[in-house]
Design a protein around this motif. Sequence first.
Motif, PDB file in Angstrom:
ATOM      1  N   VAL A 123       0.842  -1.202   0.000  1.00 44.93           N
ATOM      2  CA  VAL A 123       0.000   0.000   0.000  1.00 44.93           C
ATOM      3  C   VAL A 123       0.877   1.251   0.000  1.00 44.93           C
ATOM      4  O   VAL A 123       0.595   2.213  -0.728  1.00 44.93           O
ATOM      5  CB  VAL A 123      -0.979  -0.006   1.197  1.00 44.93           C
ATOM      6  CG1 VAL A 123      -1.657   1.343   1.370  1.00 44.93           C
ATOM      7  CG2 VAL A 123      -2.016  -1.112   1.019  1.00 44.93           C
ATOM      8  N   ASN A 124       1.957   1.245   0.783  1.00 40.91           N
ATOM      9  CA  ASN A 124       2.860   2.399   0.807  1.00 40.91           C
ATOM     10  C   ASN A 124       3.496   2.631  -0.562  1.00 40.91           C
ATOM     11  O   ASN A 124       3.583   3.777  -1.031  1.00 40.91           O
ATOM     12  CB  ASN A 124       3.943   2.219   1.871  1.00 40.91           C
ATOM     13  CG  ASN A 124       3.414   2.387   3.275  1.00 40.91           C
ATOM     14  OD1 ASN A 124       2.371   3.000   3.499  1.00 40.91           O
ATOM     15  ND2 ASN A 124       4.126   1.837   4.235  1.00 40.91           N
ATOM     16  N   LYS A 125       3.937   1.568  -1.209  1.00 41.73           N
ATOM     17  CA  LYS A 125       4.546   1.690  -2.535  1.00 41.73           C
ATOM     18  C   LYS A 125       3.528   2.218  -3.541  1.00 41.73           C
ATOM     19  O   LYS A 125       3.830   3.114  -4.342  1.00 41.73           O
ATOM     20  CB  LYS A 125       5.097   0.322  -2.979  1.00 41.73           C
ATOM     21  CG  LYS A 125       5.701   0.313  -4.362  1.00 41.73           C
ATOM     22  CD  LYS A 125       7.030   1.020  -4.402  1.00 41.73           C
ATOM     23  CE  LYS A 125       7.687   0.813  -5.764  1.00 41.73           C
ATOM     24  NZ  LYS A 125       8.259   2.037  -6.276  1.00 41.73           N
ATOM     25  N   LEU A 145       5.215  10.879  -4.621  1.00 41.91           N
ATOM     26  CA  LEU A 145       5.918  11.378  -3.447  1.00 41.91           C
ATOM     27  C   LEU A 145       7.381  10.971  -3.456  1.00 41.91           C
ATOM     28  O   LEU A 145       7.720   9.869  -3.898  1.00 41.91           O
ATOM     29  CB  LEU A 145       5.272  10.837  -2.162  1.00 41.91           C
ATOM     30  CG  LEU A 145       3.820  11.203  -1.906  1.00 41.91           C
ATOM     31  CD1 LEU A 145       3.307  10.488  -0.660  1.00 41.91           C
ATOM     32  CD2 LEU A 145       3.653  12.702  -1.774  1.00 41.91           C
ATOM     33  N   THR A 146       8.225  11.851  -2.965  1.00 41.32           N
ATOM     34  CA  THR A 146       9.622  11.507  -2.751  1.00 41.32           C
ATOM     35  C   THR A 146       9.709  10.616  -1.514  1.00 41.32           C
ATOM     36  O   THR A 146       8.732  10.493  -0.754  1.00 41.32           O
ATOM     37  CB  THR A 146      10.472  12.768  -2.519  1.00 41.32           C
ATOM     38  OG1 THR A 146      10.042  13.374  -1.290  1.00 41.32           O
ATOM     39  CG2 THR A 146      10.352  13.758  -3.669  1.00 41.32           C
ATOM     40  N   ALA A 161       8.022   9.495   4.069  1.00 40.28           N
ATOM     41  CA  ALA A 161       8.335   9.360   5.500  1.00 40.28           C
ATOM     42  C   ALA A 161       7.454  10.311   6.319  1.00 40.28           C
ATOM     43  O   ALA A 161       6.938   9.934   7.381  1.00 40.28           O
ATOM     44  CB  ALA A 161       9.811   9.646   5.745  1.00 40.28           C
ATOM     45  N   GLN A 162       7.266  11.529   5.819  1.00 36.67           N
ATOM     46  CA  GLN A 162       6.420  12.491   6.522  1.00 36.67           C
ATOM     47  C   GLN A 162       4.958  12.034   6.507  1.00 36.67           C
ATOM     48  O   GLN A 162       4.244  12.199   7.497  1.00 36.67           O
ATOM     49  CB  GLN A 162       6.545  13.875   5.895  1.00 36.67           C
ATOM     50  CG  GLN A 162       7.893  14.537   6.192  1.00 36.67           C
ATOM     51  CD  GLN A 162       8.023  15.878   5.492  1.00 36.67           C
ATOM     52  OE1 GLN A 162       8.013  15.949   4.266  1.00 36.67           O
ATOM     53  NE2 GLN A 162       8.128  16.935   6.275  1.00 36.67           N
ATOM     54  N   ALA A 171      -0.379  19.761   3.890  1.00 35.79           N
ATOM     55  CA  ALA A 171      -0.050  20.921   3.062  1.00 35.79           C
ATOM     56  C   ALA A 171       1.363  21.431   3.328  1.00 35.79           C
ATOM     57  O   ALA A 171       1.942  22.117   2.487  1.00 35.79           O
ATOM     58  CB  ALA A 171      -1.060  22.041   3.307  1.00 35.79           C
ATOM     59  N   ARG A 172       1.940  21.059   4.455  1.00 35.14           N
ATOM     60  CA  ARG A 172       3.314  21.489   4.763  1.00 35.14           C
ATOM     61  C   ARG A 172       4.354  20.768   3.912  1.00 35.14           C
ATOM     62  O   ARG A 172       5.445  21.283   3.702  1.00 35.14           O
ATOM     63  CB  ARG A 172       3.624  21.273   6.245  1.00 35.14           C
ATOM     64  CG  ARG A 172       2.854  22.220   7.151  1.00 35.14           C
ATOM     65  CD  ARG A 172       3.247  22.112   8.605  1.00 35.14           C
ATOM     66  NE  ARG A 172       3.210  20.719   9.047  1.00 35.14           N
ATOM     67  CZ  ARG A 172       4.063  20.188   9.919  1.00 35.14           C
ATOM     68  NH1 ARG A 172       4.996  20.921  10.458  1.00 35.14           N
ATOM     69  NH2 ARG A 172       3.966  18.939  10.274  1.00 35.14           N
ATOM     70  N   PHE A 173       4.030  19.564   3.412  1.00 36.66           N
ATOM     71  CA  PHE A 173       5.042  18.828   2.641  1.00 36.66           C
ATOM     72  C   PHE A 173       4.535  18.260   1.322  1.00 36.66           C
ATOM     73  O   PHE A 173       5.302  17.651   0.582  1.00 36.66           O
ATOM     74  CB  PHE A 173       5.669  17.710   3.495  1.00 36.66           C
ATOM     75  CG  PHE A 173       4.722  16.656   3.967  1.00 36.66           C
ATOM     76  CD1 PHE A 173       4.471  15.532   3.196  1.00 36.66           C
ATOM     77  CD2 PHE A 173       4.082  16.777   5.198  1.00 36.66           C
ATOM     78  CE1 PHE A 173       3.609  14.552   3.641  1.00 36.66           C
ATOM     79  CE2 PHE A 173       3.223  15.795   5.649  1.00 36.66           C
ATOM     80  CZ  PHE A 173       2.988  14.684   4.872  1.00 36.66           C
ATOM     81  N   MET A 174       3.258  18.450   1.011  1.00 37.25           N
ATOM     82  CA  MET A 174       2.705  17.979  -0.259  1.00 37.25           C
ATOM     83  C   MET A 174       2.206  19.174  -1.061  1.00 37.25           C
ATOM     84  O   MET A 174       1.754  20.163  -0.495  1.00 37.25           O
ATOM     85  CB  MET A 174       1.499  17.054  -0.031  1.00 37.25           C
ATOM     86  CG  MET A 174       1.793  15.675   0.425  1.00 37.25           C
ATOM     87  SD  MET A 174       0.189  14.797   0.542  1.00 37.25           S
ATOM     88  CE  MET A 174       0.737  13.146   0.762  1.00 37.25           C
ATOM     89  N   THR A 175       2.279  19.023  -2.368  1.00 41.18           N
ATOM     90  CA  THR A 175       1.702  20.048  -3.232  1.00 41.18           C
ATOM     91  C   THR A 175       0.178  19.869  -3.221  1.00 41.18           C
ATOM     92  O   THR A 175      -0.318  18.796  -2.854  1.00 41.18           O
ATOM     93  CB  THR A 175       2.210  19.905  -4.681  1.00 41.18           C
ATOM     94  OG1 THR A 175       1.681  18.680  -5.238  1.00 41.18           O
ATOM     95  CG2 THR A 175       3.729  19.913  -4.757  1.00 41.18           C
ATOM     96  N   PRO A 176      -0.572  20.880  -3.643  1.00 42.44           N
ATOM     97  CA  PRO A 176      -2.021  20.716  -3.719  1.00 42.44           C
ATOM     98  C   PRO A 176      -2.439  19.555  -4.623  1.00 42.44           C
ATOM     99  O   PRO A 176      -3.391  18.828  -4.308  1.00 42.44           O
ATOM    100  CB  PRO A 176      -2.500  22.064  -4.284  1.00 42.44           C
ATOM    101  CG  PRO A 176      -1.460  23.037  -3.820  1.00 42.44           C
ATOM    102  CD  PRO A 176      -0.163  22.266  -3.886  1.00 42.44           C
TER     103      PRO A 176
END
Length: 159
Positions: free
Chosen positions: A49-51, A59-60, A65-66, A133-138
């Motif tokens: 699921v994570n992959k 996502l990077t 991780a975040q 929103a602190r680490f992902m784009t919209p």
Amino acid sequence: MMIKSMKVTLRLTTLALALSGAAAYAQPVTAPVTKANRPALDQQFRERVNKLTQDRIGLTDAQMAQLKQSNARFAPQLSQVAAQERETRRQLRQEMTSGGQPIQQHVSDLLDASLRLQKQRISIVEAEQKELARFMTPVQRARYIALQQQFRRRTQELS
């Protein structure tokens, strides 16, 4: 109990495969589900699921991780509220379908509880989105929301 555990694992595996739509995620479970190997199978499912999530959202590794940290904080809260909502709906259904006349005050209390829980869930989702929103784009957040909805829909279909 073991049969229920096997059904849950089968549903989760089916869900992961259905969502992935790709053979790369479709590594079959060859061992029977037992209490001893359940943690390993759960771990395999989480990794798949994570992959899938990382690939679909773009996502990077750092973002992933975040996201895992965020999920670790918000998922238990959301699960607890969802369980309370289910129980409230169950009680309301029971009150409304019991042989006698529904107790007005009990129905009122259950409706109030239902609204309170919905507000609580929305508050948690808002806090989660603020953190994402602190680490992902919209665009990534929108994809993540769509993927979550797809997971929920498929899970309901398998239930």
